[in-house]
Design a protein around this motif. Structure first.
Motif, PDB file in Angstrom:
ATOM      1  N   PHE A 111       0.832  -1.201   0.000  1.00  0.00           N
ATOM      2  CA  PHE A 111       0.000   0.000   0.000  1.00  0.00           C
ATOM      3  C   PHE A 111       0.873   1.260   0.000  1.00  0.00           C
ATOM      4  CE2 PHE A 111      -2.467   3.402   1.830  1.00  0.00           C
ATOM      5  CZ  PHE A 111      -3.654   3.295   1.141  1.00  0.00           C
ATOM      6  N   GLY A 112       0.618   2.143  -0.941  1.00  0.00           N
ATOM      7  CA  GLY A 112       1.286   3.423  -1.002  1.00  0.00           C
ATOM      8  C   GLY A 112       2.684   3.416  -1.584  1.00  0.00           C
ATOM      9  N   ALA A 113       3.195   2.253  -1.958  1.00  0.00           N
ATOM     10  CA  ALA A 113       4.562   2.160  -2.479  1.00  0.00           C
ATOM     11  C   ALA A 113       4.589   2.452  -3.976  1.00  0.00           C
ATOM     12  CB  ALA A 113       5.124   0.766  -2.217  1.00  0.00           C
ATOM     13  N   ASP A 114       5.786   2.741  -4.462  1.00  0.00           N
ATOM     14  CA  ASP A 114       6.022   2.880  -5.896  1.00  0.00           C
ATOM     15  C   ASP A 114       6.145   1.467  -6.463  1.00  0.00           C
ATOM     16  OD1 ASP A 114       6.718   4.029  -8.405  1.00  0.00           O
ATOM     17  OD2 ASP A 114       8.822   3.596  -7.951  1.00  0.00           O
ATOM     18  N   MET A 115       5.247   1.095  -7.368  1.00  0.00           N
ATOM     19  CA  MET A 115       5.214  -0.281  -7.883  1.00  0.00           C
ATOM     20  C   MET A 115       5.174  -0.290  -9.397  1.00  0.00           C
ATOM     21  SD  MET A 115       2.456  -1.984  -5.234  1.00  0.00           S
ATOM     22  CE  MET A 115       1.295  -0.619  -5.250  1.00  0.00           C
ATOM     23  N   GLN A 116       5.852  -1.268  -9.976  1.00  0.00           N
ATOM     24  CA  GLN A 116       5.768  -1.536 -11.398  1.00  0.00           C
ATOM     25  C   GLN A 116       5.269  -2.973 -11.542  1.00  0.00           C
ATOM     26  OE1 GLN A 116       8.853  -0.127 -10.144  1.00  0.00           O
ATOM     27  NE2 GLN A 116       7.729   1.761 -10.493  1.00  0.00           N
ATOM     28  N   ILE A 117       4.201  -3.139 -12.292  1.00  0.00           N
ATOM     29  CA  ILE A 117       3.607  -4.462 -12.488  1.00  0.00           C
ATOM     30  C   ILE A 117       3.783  -4.860 -13.942  1.00  0.00           C
ATOM     31  CG2 ILE A 117       1.483  -5.820 -12.401  1.00  0.00           C
ATOM     32  CD1 ILE A 117       0.477  -3.718 -10.341  1.00  0.00           C
ATOM     33  N   SER A 118       4.313  -6.055 -14.147  1.00  0.00           N
ATOM     34  CA  SER A 118       4.411  -6.625 -15.487  1.00  0.00           C
ATOM     35  C   SER A 118       3.448  -7.786 -15.552  1.00  0.00           C
ATOM     36  CB  SER A 118       5.837  -7.129 -15.753  1.00  0.00           C
ATOM     37  OG  SER A 118       6.752  -6.071 -15.668  1.00  0.00           O
ATOM     38  N   LEU A 119       2.731  -7.890 -16.658  1.00  0.00           N
ATOM     39  CA  LEU A 119       1.798  -8.990 -16.774  1.00  0.00           C
ATOM     40  C   LEU A 119       1.610  -9.378 -18.227  1.00  0.00           C
ATOM     41  CD1 LEU A 119      -1.584  -8.144 -17.528  1.00  0.00           C
ATOM     42  CD2 LEU A 119      -0.693  -6.440 -15.954  1.00  0.00           C
ATOM     43  N   GLU A 120       1.219 -10.606 -18.400  1.00  0.00           N
ATOM     44  CA  GLU A 120       0.783 -11.075 -19.707  1.00  0.00           C
ATOM     45  C   GLU A 120      -0.689 -11.395 -19.561  1.00  0.00           C
ATOM     46  OE1 GLU A 120       1.306 -15.104 -22.123  1.00  0.00           O
ATOM     47  OE2 GLU A 120       3.172 -13.933 -22.015  1.00  0.00           O
TER      48      GLU A 120
END
Length: 134
Positions: A111-120
């Motif tokens: 929660f509240g963090a800097d996130m990068q999500i990769s998905l297929e």
């Protein structure tokens, strides 16, 4: 509570520059909370998502849930779905707990963090599950 669900072949998340987990075939769940949401709201959405029949059976019909296919789930807080952060943290932690009660191998964001999500994305199949305040 508003959730965007994407059926994925795989997904991974980087949180503040560090690997935060990955899943194989399953669901990526982006969730946000609004005033009036409570544990009853979370229970409804978690149960609904866990049992959505959005995976293909042997006949190619969408008749199987993520539970049926023994898939994985990644839950990520995404307050921008409502753009209101007043109640997000507490309910996000509860949502993660409820999903972890059902899915042994649960990946999450922070929660509240800097996130990068990769998905297929698989399909693509993308749904919205929402529980309005009562």
């Amino acid at each position: 509570m508003r959730c965007i669900i994407q059926r994925v072949n795989r997904a991974s998340i980087v949180i503040n520059g560090k690997s935060g987990g990955q899943i194989g075939k399953g669901l990526l769940v982006l969730c946000a909370f609004s005033d009036g949401d409570d544990e009853k709201t979370v229970d409804y959405c978690v149960e609904k998502i866990a049992n959505l029949r959005i995976f293909e059976d042997e006949n190619g019909k969408l008749n199987l849930s993520v539970l049926d296919v023994k898939g994985n789930v990644m839950v990520v807080s995404n307050f921008t779905l409502y753009a209101d952060t007043r109640k997000g943290r507490r309910l996000y932690d509860l949502t993660v707990k409820k999903f972890s009660d059902i899915f042994e191998n649960l990946a999450t964001g922070e929660f509240g963090a800097d996130m990068q999500i990769s998905l297929e994305n698989d399909g693509p199949v993308t749904l919205i599950v929402e529980k309005e305040n009562e």
